[in-house]
Scaffold this active site. Sequence first.
Site, PDB file in Angstrom:
ATOM      1  N   SER A 185       6.877  -0.787  10.495  1.00  0.00           N
ATOM      2  CA  SER A 185       5.448  -0.747  10.265  1.00  0.00           C
ATOM      3  C   SER A 185       5.204   0.747   9.449  1.00  0.00           C
ATOM      4  O   SER A 185       5.720   1.690  10.243  1.00  0.00           O
ATOM      5  CB  SER A 185       4.406  -1.120  11.112  1.00  0.00           C
TER       6      SER A 185
ATOM      7  N   HIS B 176       9.744  -3.283   3.104  1.00  0.00           N
ATOM      8  CA  HIS B 176       9.173  -3.637   2.092  1.00  0.00           C
ATOM      9  C   HIS B 176      10.374  -3.977   1.198  1.00  0.00           C
ATOM     10  O   HIS B 176      10.306  -4.691   0.093  1.00  0.00           O
ATOM     11  CB  HIS B 176       8.353  -2.340   1.458  1.00  0.00           C
TER      12      HIS B 176
ATOM     13  N   MET C  17       0.821  -1.045   0.049  1.00  0.00           N
ATOM     14  CA  MET C  17       0.076  -0.134   0.081  1.00  0.00           C
ATOM     15  C   MET C  17       0.839   1.233   0.042  1.00  0.00           C
ATOM     16  O   MET C  17       0.183   2.185   0.292  1.00  0.00           O
ATOM     17  CB  MET C  17      -0.919  -0.117   1.218  1.00  0.00           C
ATOM     18  N   GLY C  18       1.983   1.193  -0.467  1.00  0.00           N
ATOM     19  CA  GLY C  18       3.062   2.196  -0.392  1.00  0.00           C
ATOM     20  C   GLY C  18       3.628   2.495   0.945  1.00  0.00           C
ATOM     21  O   GLY C  18       3.578   2.047   1.758  1.00  0.00           O
TER      22      GLY C  18
ATOM     23  N   HIS D 180       9.187   1.290   3.522  1.00  0.00           N
ATOM     24  CA  HIS D 180      10.352   1.305   4.423  1.00  0.00           C
ATOM     25  C   HIS D 180      11.238   0.018   3.999  1.00  0.00           C
ATOM     26  O   HIS D 180      11.123  -0.806   3.068  1.00  0.00           O
ATOM     27  CB  HIS D 180       9.741   1.377   5.687  1.00  0.00           C
TER      28      HIS D 180
END
Length: 281
Positions: free
Chosen positions: A187, A37, A30-31, A34
């Site tokens: 997160s 990802h 969902m963009g 960090h």
Amino acid sequence: MQIFHTVQGLRQPLAEARREGKRIGFVPTMGNLHAAHIELVKLAQQTNDLVVCSIFVNGLQFGLNEDWDKYPRTFEDDCAKLRAVGCDFLFHPDDKEMYPNGLDTQSRVICPTMTDVLCGASRPGHFEGVTTVVAKLFNIVQPDEAIFGAKDFQQLAVIRRMAEDLCVPVEITAAPIHREADGLAMSSRNGYLSAAERPRANQLNVSLRWIVSQIEQGNRDFPALEAEAKRQIDAAGFKPDYISVCNSKTLELAAQDDKDITVLGAMYTSGARLIDNISLN
């Protein structure tokens, strides 16, 4: 890195890649990317010839009074991070492209029994939104492998069940949880932590690790362990949502003789709801 905003635009080069025999890896996000990802992209690159990342803030998985409107959208920064790591394709559709007939009339994918417990109990309809959008993305990309972070353990288990039930020909790979130095799981929502909360925000991980240590020492009084972990979180100034010792595959409460166990938890800070888990086998 090539960027695509339409389903048809992405499908054409992917079809060509398949004709060339290339193996396709997929990292849905969902963009607000960090380091965790980026580790997913790196993991996908190890076993695939071409890696597709998607960025789509899926309104279908946000409930009433949740943070869809304020969810961070950092597209240019995300693109820079993906280019730096050598991602091949980025799929960035808008709401109309993903849900051309609107959210209200969108066909839904439902995975029963596993989605109304744990995070699902606190977020009704959330996992229906997750399975629906992931099923759509699987159909759009048709990857050989899809990489998901293990931090969202319930999501991972639900997607595995969905792919199994619907006979989706995709290999689901779990990437290890990427953590800050103090154990806090990385997160996007960590950005909502206040400066005063951040030094204590690893309490969820601390309490889960305490439960794991107790189980490893032979303590199988799971309800008592869960209750004590909640007390620890409350004492640290946070509100526990749930702490649960579960069967890793079914997400049912763990039985005394279960070998594959995952300890899952969620807690509320002043501006965020944080989740974490630790698995034993």
